[in-house]
Structure formats: structure tokens, C-alpha cells
Design a protein around this motif. Sequence first.
Motif, PDB file in Angstrom:
ATOM      1  N   ASN A   2     -16.288 -15.995  18.610  1.00 19.39           N
ATOM      2  CA  ASN A   2     -16.899 -17.095  17.837  1.00 19.39           C
ATOM      3  C   ASN A   2     -15.884 -18.211  17.573  1.00 19.39           C
ATOM      4  OD1 ASN A   2     -15.307 -15.701  16.013  1.00 19.39           O
ATOM      5  ND2 ASN A   2     -16.683 -16.074  14.285  1.00 19.39           N
ATOM      6  N   GLY A   3     -15.127 -18.577  18.601  1.00 20.40           N
ATOM      7  CA  GLY A   3     -14.120 -19.626  18.457  1.00 20.40           C
ATOM      8  C   GLY A   3     -14.660 -20.897  17.832  1.00 20.40           C
ATOM      9  N   GLU A   4     -15.898 -21.266  18.207  1.00 22.24           N
ATOM     10  CA  GLU A   4     -16.472 -22.507  17.698  1.00 22.24           C
ATOM     11  C   GLU A   4     -16.543 -22.520  16.172  1.00 22.24           C
ATOM     12  OE1 GLU A   4     -17.915 -20.197  19.412  1.00 22.24           O
ATOM     13  OE2 GLU A   4     -19.525 -19.478  18.113  1.00 22.24           O
ATOM     14  N   ALA A   5     -16.642 -21.350  15.553  1.00 18.33           N
ATOM     15  CA  ALA A   5     -16.696 -21.302  14.087  1.00 18.33           C
ATOM     16  C   ALA A   5     -15.420 -21.884  13.476  1.00 18.33           C
ATOM     17  CB  ALA A   5     -16.906 -19.870  13.606  1.00 18.33           C
ATOM     18  N   ALA A   6     -14.312 -21.750  14.199  1.00 16.98           N
ATOM     19  CA  ALA A   6     -13.035 -22.246  13.673  1.00 16.98           C
ATOM     20  C   ALA A   6     -13.089 -23.756  13.428  1.00 16.98           C
ATOM     21  CB  ALA A   6     -11.890 -21.905  14.634  1.00 16.98           C
ATOM     22  N   LEU A   7     -13.909 -24.450  14.229  1.00 17.98           N
ATOM     23  CA  LEU A   7     -13.946 -25.914  14.148  1.00 17.98           C
ATOM     24  C   LEU A   7     -14.609 -26.405  12.859  1.00 17.98           C
ATOM     25  CD1 LEU A   7     -14.985 -26.566  17.884  1.00 17.98           C
ATOM     26  CD2 LEU A   7     -12.681 -26.399  16.909  1.00 17.98           C
ATOM     27  N   THR A   8     -15.284 -25.491  12.163  1.00 10.82           N
ATOM     28  CA  THR A   8     -15.969 -25.892  10.923  1.00 10.82           C
ATOM     29  C   THR A   8     -15.097 -25.679   9.693  1.00 10.82           C
ATOM     30  OG1 THR A   8     -16.853 -23.684  10.488  1.00 10.82           O
ATOM     31  CG2 THR A   8     -18.136 -25.102  11.968  1.00 10.82           C
ATOM     32  N   HIS A   9     -13.835 -25.365   9.904  1.00 10.57           N
ATOM     33  CA  HIS A   9     -13.010 -24.982   8.748  1.00 10.57           C
ATOM     34  C   HIS A   9     -12.792 -26.135   7.764  1.00 10.57           C
ATOM     35  CE1 HIS A   9      -9.151 -27.078   9.355  1.00 10.57           C
ATOM     36  NE2 HIS A   9      -9.427 -26.986  10.652  1.00 10.57           N
ATOM     37  N   GLN A  10     -12.528 -25.747   6.549  1.00  8.51           N
ATOM     38  CA  GLN A  10     -12.226 -26.744   5.503  1.00  8.51           C
ATOM     39  C   GLN A  10     -10.808 -26.524   4.993  1.00  8.51           C
ATOM     40  OE1 GLN A  10     -15.543 -26.297   2.729  1.00  8.51           O
ATOM     41  NE2 GLN A  10     -16.920 -26.268   4.499  1.00  8.51           N
ATOM     42  N   GLY A  11      -9.910 -26.166   5.907  1.00  6.38           N
ATOM     43  CA  GLY A  11      -8.512 -25.980   5.526  1.00  6.38           C
ATOM     44  C   GLY A  11      -8.043 -24.538   5.608  1.00  6.38           C
ATOM     45  N   ILE A  12      -9.006 -23.624   5.562  1.00  4.95           N
ATOM     46  CA  ILE A  12      -8.622 -22.216   5.642  1.00  4.95           C
ATOM     47  C   ILE A  12      -9.504 -21.510   6.678  1.00  4.95           C
ATOM     48  CG2 ILE A  12      -8.488 -19.996   4.411  1.00  4.95           C
ATOM     49  CD1 ILE A  12      -7.952 -21.579   1.843  1.00  4.95           C
ATOM     50  N   ILE A  13      -8.854 -20.758   7.544  1.00  7.29           N
ATOM     51  CA  ILE A  13      -9.557 -19.908   8.513  1.00  7.29           C
ATOM     52  C   ILE A  13      -9.061 -18.488   8.292  1.00  7.29           C
ATOM     53  CG2 ILE A  13      -9.875 -19.368  10.972  1.00  7.29           C
ATOM     54  CD1 ILE A  13      -9.384 -22.375  11.537  1.00  7.29           C
ATOM     55  N   ALA A  14      -9.972 -17.535   8.272  1.00  2.80           N
ATOM     56  CA  ALA A  14      -9.560 -16.147   8.066  1.00  2.80           C
ATOM     57  C   ALA A  14      -9.423 -15.422   9.398  1.00  2.80           C
ATOM     58  CB  ALA A  14     -10.575 -15.427   7.184  1.00  2.80           C
ATOM     59  N   ASN A  15      -8.375 -14.646   9.476  1.00  3.68           N
ATOM     60  CA  ASN A  15      -8.111 -13.761  10.612  1.00  3.68           C
ATOM     61  C   ASN A  15      -8.704 -12.401  10.240  1.00  3.68           C
ATOM     62  OD1 ASN A  15      -6.768 -13.780  13.137  1.00  3.68           O
ATOM     63  ND2 ASN A  15      -5.083 -12.567  12.292  1.00  3.68           N
ATOM     64  N   PRO A  16      -9.446 -11.778  11.127  1.00  2.05           N
ATOM     65  CA  PRO A  16     -10.143 -10.551  10.712  1.00  2.05           C
ATOM     66  C   PRO A  16      -9.240  -9.345  10.538  1.00  2.05           C
ATOM     67  CG  PRO A  16     -10.807 -11.214  12.931  1.00  2.05           C
ATOM     68  CD  PRO A  16      -9.771 -12.184  12.487  1.00  2.05           C
ATOM     69  N   ASN A  17      -9.810  -8.368   9.890  1.00  2.53           N
ATOM     70  CA  ASN A  17      -9.253  -7.028   9.815  1.00  2.53           C
ATOM     71  C   ASN A  17      -8.973  -6.535  11.235  1.00  2.53           C
ATOM     72  OD1 ASN A  17     -10.568  -4.046  10.239  1.00  2.53           O
ATOM     73  ND2 ASN A  17      -9.241  -4.093   8.468  1.00  2.53           N
ATOM     74  N   CYS A  18      -7.841  -5.847  11.401  1.00  2.00           N
ATOM     75  CA  CYS A  18      -7.389  -5.460  12.735  1.00  2.00           C
ATOM     76  C   CYS A  18      -8.390  -4.572  13.474  1.00  2.00           C
ATOM     77  CB  CYS A  18      -6.036  -4.759  12.641  1.00  2.00           C
ATOM     78  SG  CYS A  18      -5.969  -3.493  11.362  1.00  2.00           S
ATOM     79  N   THR A  19      -8.961  -3.603  12.757  1.00  2.00           N
ATOM     80  CA  THR A  19      -9.895  -2.668  13.386  1.00  2.00           C
ATOM     81  C   THR A  19     -11.115  -3.415  13.924  1.00  2.00           C
ATOM     82  OG1 THR A  19      -9.181  -1.025  11.786  1.00  2.00           O
ATOM     83  CG2 THR A  19     -11.189  -0.535  12.995  1.00  2.00           C
ATOM     84  N   THR A  20     -11.588  -4.377  13.133  1.00  2.00           N
ATOM     85  CA  THR A  20     -12.764  -5.145  13.537  1.00  2.00           C
ATOM     86  C   THR A  20     -12.444  -6.030  14.736  1.00  2.00           C
ATOM     87  OG1 THR A  20     -13.300  -5.245  11.199  1.00  2.00           O
ATOM     88  CG2 THR A  20     -14.614  -6.619  12.681  1.00  2.00           C
TER      89      THR A  20
END
Lengths: 339, 339
Positions: free
Chosen positions: A109-127
Motif C-alpha cells: 500500500n505504498g500509495e497510502a504513504a503519499l497521504t501522510h500529514q508528517g508521520i508515517i507508521a512502520n508496521p509491526n515486524c510480524t505483520t
Amino acid sequence: MRVAIVGATGAVGHELMQVLERSALHIDELLLYASPRSAGSQLTFRGQALTVQVTPEGPIPADVILASAGGSVSKALAHRWIEGGGVVIDNSSAFRYDAGVPLVVPEVNGEAALTHQGIIANPNCTTAIAVVAVAPIHREYGVRRMIVSTYQATSGAGQKGMDELLEQTHRVLHGQEATHKEFAHPIPFNVIPHIDAFQDNGYTKEEMKVVWETHKIIGDPSIRVSCTAVRIPTLRTHSEAITLELERPATPDEIRALLAQAAGVEVRDDPEARLYPMPLTASGKYDVEVGRIRESLVFDGGIDLFVSGDQLLKGAALNAVQIAEYLQTHGALRSAQRA
Amino acid sequence: MRVAIVGATGAVGHELMQVLERSALHIDELLLYASPRSAGSQLTFRGQALTVQVTPEGPIPADVILASAGGSVSKALAHRWIEGGGVVIDNSSAFRYDAGVPLVVPEVNGEAALTHQGIIANPNCTTAIAVVAVAPIHREYGVRRMIVSTYQATSGAGQKGMDELLEQTHRVLHGQEATHKEFAHPIPFNVIPHIDAFQDNGYTKEEMKVVWETHKIIGDPSIRVSCTAVRIPTLRTHSEAITLELERPATPDEIRALLAQAAGVEVRDDPEARLYPMPLTASGKYDVEVGRIRESLVFDGGIDLFVSGDQLLKGAALNAVQIAEYLQTHGALRSAQRA
């Protein structure tokens, strides 16, 4: 651009520096931050010695701030760090479930990154490790149910986790009793079905992260997901046994062909040649190994598979840097003010 | 009565002697057998030194013959051993799927043992450990689907497996590369999703044993069972993450109450007190630890649970002796002719 690492002296910080050295990011300057205890030490980046500074409580003068200093630090300070104009890619769980914060695995879901408002979360490793294999299957065949059992390495608890495994294993081999500090029980030659805090429903937070984050990253909360998260005495790389019920039936050959084309995945599935995912081969590797692909015996047309992914890389440092690369490629980096 | 152990010098043989010392069997004489290589050595039983003899190729003069010398030996000789009138309780997979041979876990289907025609099969360790927990649930709630992921100890490969883990771990801690002989790959700090031979359907024989043997022991081939069998770097005790779809919905409290009454099970399920099944606590224990009992997130009214059971005991030696005890209690032992 300028890139900052917050938590530079930790296990993920160490990996971040390695990944950044090989990354496609145009890095003009790298800023390193850590807690006061670790500040002052020197780390080498591209042959140059850099001094680790104390993590600021105000703006960080960088375009990309890769934060891996724990949830409470991020929660308290991330909004201050971005006042200079940069974007935080945060490796903690602090913001993952905030509606305004994208949770991103670039292959999914790379495109979701483009909607950020200053913070992007990196997921839990297992996920993160699971979804690079499961998302392509979901897109083609529709995942209805996903049952995950994990084999998680001690590095999930950072460098201290790995140190405890090595030190305590040494003790056991020399006839002494193992002690424990990072884990709830002694870890050498043991299995601990307890990672992160227990929730009211009897699942651990680690297990629920797989549920919540799979839904958010894949963008489909109708998938029924469950997880049993288990710590085992390995150093790095998480493995996962995954059973999938599908809407449209798939054969193992179809899944192998599909995943052979999928980004971030290495199909390692030739049992007769003893080729299947293992920490031994997946450690240090960018791609997640996927193998043991076979017809489900409990769901008609469903699929079972086994994955091994280096959780310090795809599960943490690599994914964070890939998010930054995605932003760079799509011209979506804000330009931070110089301090 | 006279009891014989075939394979007395192996890991299971060692456990058999320990379990027999504490058993309710009326043992007048214990006969010990092993391969010519191990014959002549002395083992102590109830304070008495016994000499290990070469495994006979003809009748064994014992009422109960506990065989743990591998499938090919049992296959070739078990029918000869019982010519003296005794009953073989065989720990290999040689006879498990023969229609005329009962496959018995006494807590689940003890009565099947009474139908034997000279040979009774002891189940695969992973299955034995799972069914003591799952069978009572099946009886009350009807198991429709059962998804198992295993965390299997090196002692599943016998004493040599444990030795390889210890020796190779020592090497790794001293900066040397691990080698392997008993396992398909180096085992220290690794995870190997490969136990026993691969079958045409992509599952290993170990995984299919769980399917076949669960059906035979519980006596219901309609249960859909699947398994991922994984070797991990532990010494003894197998753990298993189990997801159950049920015909009639159950709550975790109901399952806890049910299993608290079940024979062969210790409910160890108080996460807040950090009590859950682990090899560390289950090793050396007769009961199988069951915990992490929680509502399934993928099956309405289903149950997830985690078990740890000493596979040298309930998964092998203990179960074999319990079968003999069951026969004794029910007056179903044949009387062997003295040699």
C-alpha cells in the motif's frame, strides 16, 4: 536530502545505517540521535565517523526522520520533530492505529504513504513479513481467513534480546541455570508463547497487532485474522506458519507463480532439494522467503505456506527506508528547514 | 509379569526405564535389548544392574514388549517377538495405520487396546500430545477443523538430536560454523520446517501423521486436520499452537473447566501470572500443559490454545507404559511363555 535516525545505537538503528548505505535515497547528510546515555558515541556511515547526539525535544532539521526509539519517545516528541518540515517514519506502535497516520508496506500500500500529514507508521515486524506474501494472494484470490503461528527471534526485543539469548545459552551449556530479564522466562532451549502485554481477550498485543495491522495495510477489515505469537531461541528472522481460506480456490502452482512475480518475496519452495524458508538463509536478506506452499487440508481451495523474514530488515529498518524511497520516487518529500 | 524393552539404550529407552520404575505394573523381571553395538552394556533398574542383550530375532519371553528400536526393526521382527505370547507396544510408525492394530492414547481410546491381536501401536509424539487436549473438546463440542503448528524439540530425533543441538550450539557460541547430520540443516538458532520425508501433497510425513493418527485415535475421520511441523532449537518437549472450529460454540471458561477435569492434562493458563505452557515447565512432566485458551478470531465459537508436552514421556515412553497399565487393569495381558 538530510536523513535523521532517532535511536541510532539500537539494533534497528544499526540496521538502518546498513540499509541507508545501500539505499537509493539521495543522502547529503545523516544525523544520528540517541538517548543521553548513548549520545557522544561515534558511528561510521559511508566511511565517515558521525557523532551521536542527544535526541532533540524540538524540531529535527532533516527531511526524513527514521525513528526507532520506542513508543513513548515517539508519542511524546514526534510532533515536535516534524515542526522543521520533515516527515517521521516511526518504527514504534505509537501511531499505527491513528486514522490520520498511514501504516505502510510499500509493496502492498505504498500509495497510502503519499497521504501522510508528517508521520508515517512502520508496521509491526510480524505483520510486515506476513503481508508481503499474503497481500498478492488476497488481491487475486480474496483471503477470507488467515491463521498465523509465529516463530519469533530474540532480536524482536532488540540487541538486549539477542545478548540475553547468547549469554544465557552459554550459561546453560556450562551447567548453570539460565536467568532472564528481557523475556518473561529463560529463553535458552525454551519456547515462550508471550510477546508484549496480554489484552482482555486473552490475546497478546503482539498477536492483535497482526490482526489490526493486516486489516489496515491490506485495507480490508473483513478478513478474519488470528495469531499465536511465540518467542523461540533464535537470534534474528521471524518465521510464520500461515493457513489461508480463499474466496476463489487456488492451487499451489498458481500461488507459486503469483508470488514469483511479487515484489519483496523470494519463493523458496523445493522441498526435495531441502529448500524452504529458514532463519539461517533469510537472515540479512531483503526479500521475505516464502515456501512450503501446499493445498490446505482444512479449507477447500485454501493454501498453507511458511515464511521467514529478517524482522530487523523487512520487519523494521528496510521497510522504513523503502517508505522514504517511495516518497522520494513520488516527489512526496517535504523539505525540512535547516536548523 | 515380565517386561522387555527393545531399544533400551536410546533416548526413549532411557525414559521407559524411568517411567517403569514409577509405574503400577507388577514387574517381576525386566529384560533389556538393543542392537549388537549397544548390547553388553549395563543399565540400572530399581537399584539392580541389568545387562543389555542383543534384540532377538525370535520370540521374546515377556508379557509386555515395549519396542522403540525404529520402524524397520519392528516391521521385521515384531511378529516374531510375540510368538512367545506377549504383546508388543510399538513406538515406531510401522503398524500405526494397519487396520488390525489399535493406535492408543489411554485417556482417549484406551478400550481400543483391548482388541489387540499381539501388537498395539504407540502414536506419533505430536499427535499424542495434541489429542489429550483436543479429544475431550471433541467429545463435548465436536471439532470440525483443527489447525496445528508445531514447535518440536531435537529429542524428537533421539539422543543424537539433542547431542547435535548442544554440540553445534557450542560451536556457534565459539565463532565456528555449525554442521549438521541428524537434521537437514544446522539447528542452532535456526528453524527447520521439515520433519520426516516429504509426501506427494507437499506435506511431510510428520505432518500427515498428525492428520491420520488424530483420525484413528479420536475415531472420527470427518475432522479436517492440518499441520505444519517445525523443528526448533529446544532439547525436549514439543509445543503446538492449535486452532479449533467447533460444531457447538464454546467459551474459553467452558474449555478451561472441561480440561481441568480431563485426564493427562494440566491447565496452565493464567497469563497475568505468566503461566502458560512452556518446554521449561513441561519437560519431565507426565501431564500435557494446556494454556493460552482463548476465543478464536477466525471461527465463531471456536477456540485457540497452546500445548506443551514432553514428547519423550506422553509422546513416547509414558504413553507406552500407560497402555500396558491399561491392559493390566483390564486383565487383558496375555501370559508369555518362559523362554
